[in-house]
Design an enzyme around this catalytic site. Sequence first.
Site, PDB file in Angstrom:
ATOM      1  N   SER A  12       0.623  -1.285   0.005  1.00 36.71           N
ATOM      2  CA  SER A  12       0.114   0.111   0.043  1.00 36.71           C
ATOM      3  C   SER A  12       0.752   1.362   0.013  1.00 36.71           C
ATOM      4  O   SER A  12       1.689   1.460   0.917  1.00 36.71           O
ATOM      5  CB  SER A  12      -0.858  -0.233   1.237  1.00 36.71           C
ATOM      6  OG  SER A  12      -1.261   1.402   1.385  1.00 36.71           O
ATOM      7  N   HIS A  56      -1.062  -1.435  -4.278  1.00 36.46           N
ATOM      8  CA  HIS A  56      -2.577  -1.120  -3.603  1.00 36.46           C
ATOM      9  C   HIS A  56      -2.580   0.476  -3.496  1.00 36.46           C
ATOM     10  O   HIS A  56      -1.739   1.021  -2.790  1.00 36.46           O
ATOM     11  CB  HIS A  56      -2.670  -1.730  -2.210  1.00 36.46           C
ATOM     12  CG  HIS A  56      -3.943  -1.531  -1.508  1.00 36.46           C
ATOM     13  ND1 HIS A  56      -4.967  -2.410  -1.660  1.00 36.46           N
ATOM     14  CD2 HIS A  56      -4.094  -0.656  -0.323  1.00 36.46           C
ATOM     15  CE1 HIS A  56      -5.920  -2.262  -0.882  1.00 36.46           C
ATOM     16  NE2 HIS A  56      -5.337  -1.183   0.022  1.00 36.46           N
ATOM     17  N   ASP A  79      -4.977   3.657  -2.104  1.00 38.48           N
ATOM     18  CA  ASP A  79      -6.156   3.876  -1.384  1.00 38.48           C
ATOM     19  C   ASP A  79      -6.573   5.246  -1.605  1.00 38.48           C
ATOM     20  O   ASP A  79      -5.751   6.370  -1.606  1.00 38.48           O
ATOM     21  CB  ASP A  79      -5.429   3.824   0.151  1.00 38.48           C
ATOM     22  CG  ASP A  79      -5.235   2.607   0.554  1.00 38.48           C
ATOM     23  OD1 ASP A  79      -6.096   1.606   0.935  1.00 38.48           O
ATOM     24  OD2 ASP A  79      -4.130   2.311   1.249  1.00 38.48           O
ATOM     25  N   MET A 117      -9.291   8.007  -0.441  1.00 36.90           N
ATOM     26  CA  MET A 117      -9.779   8.273   0.478  1.00 36.90           C
ATOM     27  C   MET A 117     -10.509   9.701   0.219  1.00 36.90           C
ATOM     28  O   MET A 117      -9.640  10.673  -0.552  1.00 36.90           O
ATOM     29  CB  MET A 117      -9.220   8.484   1.600  1.00 36.90           C
ATOM     30  CG  MET A 117      -8.310   7.067   2.161  1.00 36.90           C
ATOM     31  SD  MET A 117      -7.536   7.119   3.703  1.00 36.90           S
ATOM     32  CE  MET A 117      -6.480   5.690   3.790  1.00 36.90           C
ATOM     33  N   HIS A 119      -8.574   0.657  -3.797  1.00 34.61           N
ATOM     34  CA  HIS A 119      -9.240   0.429  -2.675  1.00 34.61           C
ATOM     35  C   HIS A 119      -9.943   1.992  -2.490  1.00 34.61           C
ATOM     36  O   HIS A 119      -9.520   2.638  -2.163  1.00 34.61           O
ATOM     37  CB  HIS A 119      -8.444   0.118  -1.498  1.00 34.61           C
ATOM     38  CG  HIS A 119      -9.200  -0.134  -0.264  1.00 34.61           C
ATOM     39  ND1 HIS A 119      -8.498  -0.055   1.033  1.00 34.61           N
ATOM     40  CD2 HIS A 119     -10.470  -0.080  -0.113  1.00 34.61           C
ATOM     41  CE1 HIS A 119      -9.509  -0.305   1.934  1.00 34.61           C
ATOM     42  NE2 HIS A 119     -10.621  -0.189   1.540  1.00 34.61           N
ATOM     43  N   MET A 149     -12.123   4.253  -0.677  1.00 35.04           N
ATOM     44  CA  MET A 149     -12.838   4.712   0.619  1.00 35.04           C
ATOM     45  C   MET A 149     -13.414   5.885   0.441  1.00 35.04           C
ATOM     46  O   MET A 149     -13.095   7.015   0.873  1.00 35.04           O
ATOM     47  CB  MET A 149     -11.874   4.374   2.032  1.00 35.04           C
ATOM     48  CG  MET A 149     -11.061   3.035   2.250  1.00 35.04           C
ATOM     49  SD  MET A 149      -9.747   3.193   2.925  1.00 35.04           S
ATOM     50  CE  MET A 149      -8.665   3.083   1.552  1.00 35.04           C
ATOM     51  N   MET A 183     -11.670  -5.788   5.800  1.00 41.14           N
ATOM     52  CA  MET A 183     -10.631  -4.950   6.475  1.00 41.14           C
ATOM     53  C   MET A 183     -10.401  -5.528   7.914  1.00 41.14           C
ATOM     54  O   MET A 183     -11.326  -5.734   8.721  1.00 41.14           O
ATOM     55  CB  MET A 183     -11.474  -3.610   6.678  1.00 41.14           C
ATOM     56  CG  MET A 183     -11.466  -2.917   5.422  1.00 41.14           C
ATOM     57  SD  MET A 183      -9.961  -2.253   4.742  1.00 41.14           S
ATOM     58  CE  MET A 183      -9.071  -1.423   5.650  1.00 41.14           C
ATOM     59  N   GLY A 241      -8.746   4.053   7.019  1.00 40.40           N
ATOM     60  CA  GLY A 241      -8.550   5.578   7.134  1.00 40.40           C
ATOM     61  C   GLY A 241      -7.255   5.922   7.062  1.00 40.40           C
ATOM     62  O   GLY A 241      -6.536   6.595   6.674  1.00 40.40           O
ATOM     63  N   PHE A 242      -6.299   4.736   8.025  1.00 36.89           N
ATOM     64  CA  PHE A 242      -4.963   5.263   8.374  1.00 36.89           C
ATOM     65  C   PHE A 242      -4.000   3.942   8.309  1.00 36.89           C
ATOM     66  O   PHE A 242      -4.583   2.946   8.585  1.00 36.89           O
ATOM     67  CB  PHE A 242      -4.655   5.953   9.561  1.00 36.89           C
ATOM     68  CG  PHE A 242      -5.737   7.167   9.774  1.00 36.89           C
ATOM     69  CD1 PHE A 242      -4.984   8.418   9.377  1.00 36.89           C
ATOM     70  CD2 PHE A 242      -6.881   7.045  10.297  1.00 36.89           C
ATOM     71  CE1 PHE A 242      -5.878   9.530   9.376  1.00 36.89           C
ATOM     72  CE2 PHE A 242      -7.567   8.370  10.435  1.00 36.89           C
ATOM     73  CZ  PHE A 242      -7.169   9.428   9.881  1.00 36.89           C
ATOM     74  N   GLY A 243      -2.769   4.021   8.044  1.00 38.64           N
ATOM     75  CA  GLY A 243      -1.938   2.972   8.007  1.00 38.64           C
ATOM     76  C   GLY A 243      -1.414   2.852   9.369  1.00 38.64           C
ATOM     77  O   GLY A 243      -1.514   3.701  10.336  1.00 38.64           O
ATOM     78  N   ASP A 301      -6.641  -6.144   4.721  1.00 35.12           N
ATOM     79  CA  ASP A 301      -5.852  -5.110   4.742  1.00 35.12           C
ATOM     80  C   ASP A 301      -5.845  -4.245   6.128  1.00 35.12           C
ATOM     81  O   ASP A 301      -7.031  -4.162   6.465  1.00 35.12           O
ATOM     82  CB  ASP A 301      -6.478  -4.158   3.658  1.00 35.12           C
ATOM     83  CG  ASP A 301      -6.112  -2.791   3.372  1.00 35.12           C
ATOM     84  OD1 ASP A 301      -5.016  -2.396   3.940  1.00 35.12           O
ATOM     85  OD2 ASP A 301      -6.514  -1.944   2.620  1.00 35.12           O
ATOM     86  N   GLY A 308       1.197  -2.320   4.200  1.00 37.46           N
ATOM     87  CA  GLY A 308       1.717  -0.737   3.813  1.00 37.46           C
ATOM     88  C   GLY A 308       2.913  -0.409   4.670  1.00 37.46           C
ATOM     89  O   GLY A 308       4.123  -0.530   4.157  1.00 37.46           O
ATOM     90  N   SER A 309       2.848  -0.162   5.992  1.00 37.14           N
ATOM     91  CA  SER A 309       3.900   0.125   7.008  1.00 37.14           C
ATOM     92  C   SER A 309       4.887  -1.083   6.836  1.00 37.14           C
ATOM     93  O   SER A 309       6.323  -0.871   7.109  1.00 37.14           O
ATOM     94  CB  SER A 309       3.536   0.452   8.122  1.00 37.14           C
ATOM     95  OG  SER A 309       2.904  -0.411   8.847  1.00 37.14           O
TER      96      SER A 309
HETATM   97  C1  DX5 Z   1      -6.065   1.876   5.637  1.00 35.69           C
HETATM   98  C2  DX5 Z   1      -5.758   1.383   4.106  1.00 35.69           C
HETATM   99  C3  DX5 Z   1      -4.619   0.468   4.348  1.00 35.69           C
HETATM  100  C4  DX5 Z   1      -3.052   0.905   5.000  1.00 35.69           C
HETATM  101  C5  DX5 Z   1      -2.702  -0.332   5.476  1.00 35.69           C
HETATM  102  O1  DX5 Z   1      -7.332   2.276   5.570  1.00 35.69           O
HETATM  103  O2  DX5 Z   1      -6.637   0.953   3.495  1.00 35.69           O
HETATM  104  O3  DX5 Z   1      -4.295  -0.065   2.747  1.00 35.69           O
HETATM  105  O4  DX5 Z   1      -2.061   1.546   4.003  1.00 35.69           O
HETATM  106  O5  DX5 Z   1      -1.490  -0.047   6.134  1.00 35.69           O
HETATM  107  P1  DX5 Z   1      -0.632  -0.978   7.328  1.00 35.69           P
HETATM  108  O6  DX5 Z   1      -0.291  -2.086   6.434  1.00 35.69           O
HETATM  109  O7  DX5 Z   1       0.175  -0.100   7.837  1.00 35.69           O
HETATM  110  O8  DX5 Z   1      -1.828  -1.474   8.207  1.00 35.69           O
HETATM  111 ZN    ZN Z   2      -6.391  -0.366   1.644  1.00 37.70          ZN
END
Ligand code: DX5
Ligand code: ZN
Length: 222
Positions: free
Chosen positions: A8, A31, A33, A35, A64, A66, A135, A140-142, A173, A195-196
Site C-alpha cells: 500500500s 495497492h 488507497d 480516501m 481501494h 474509501m 478490513m 483511514g490510516f496506515g 488490509d 503498507g507500513s
Molecule cells: C487503511 C488502508 C490500508 C493501509 C494499511 O485504511 O486501507 O491499505 O495502507 O496500512 P498498514 O499495512 O500499515 O496497516
Molecule cells: Zn487499503
Amino acid sequence: MAIEIAPSILSADFANLESEITSVAGADWVHIDVMDGHFVPNLTLGLPVLERLAEVSPLPVDAHLMIEDPDRWAPRYAEAGATSVTFHLEAAAEPVRIARDLRALGARSSVAIKPDTPVDQVLDVLVEFDMVLVMTVEPGFGGQSFMQHTMPKVTALREAATAAAHPLRIEVDGGVTRETAPIVAAAGADMLVAGSAIYGAADRAGEIDALRRIAQEAADHR
Ligand code: DX5
Ligand code: ZN
C-alpha cells in the site's frame, strides 16, 4: 491459489510515487488507497493521480475506494486504469450493479467490508464478486494494529466460495506483518495488503518475499 502481495502506497513517500512503486516491483499488485475525507476521516488522491500512476506502474493497480457514492465513481477508476476496483459495501446503494459495471469494464470486481460489518450480505451474492476485501483495521490510516476478530468472516467467505466452486480472491488490509500473515492465510485470505510493514522495511523486496513465503506456507497447511 497462490498468495498475492499488494504493497500500500499510503506508507510511501507521496513526493516520489513513481520510484516508490518501482521499489516494490517484486510484488504482485500496487495497492492505492483512495480516501475522500467523508467516508473516512482522511484524504489521499483521486482519479487523475491514479490514472497517471497506472500508466507508470510496473504492477497492476489494486484500487481501494474509501469514498462515498461508489455507484457513481467506482467504474471511473476502472476506466482510469485500475485492474482491480474495491468499493465499500457500507457506501454502496446497489453493490451488485457496481460489480457488474466493473466486470463489464474488464476490471476485477471487489467489495470491502469494515471490521464490524457482517459478511452475510456479501455471501448472498458472492458469485458477483471476483474478490472480497475484509478490513482488518478501521479504514483511514496506515500503521494500525491487526484485528483478529475479523478472521471468522474470512473463513466463512473461503468456505462459501469453495462450496460454490467460485474462484474467489480474499484480500485483507490493515496490520499485516510477518506475525499476522500466517493468521490471515490460515483463515483463507490469499491477497495481502501491507503498507507500513513493506515501506518501513530496510529491504522492501526481501520483506515482500518473506510475507509471501510465510503466508503461502500457512495457506498450504490449512
Ligand atoms: C487503511 C488502508 C490500508 C493501509 C494499511 O485504511 O486501507 O491499505 O495502507 O496500512 P498498514 O499495512 O500499515 O496497516
Ligand atoms: Zn487499503
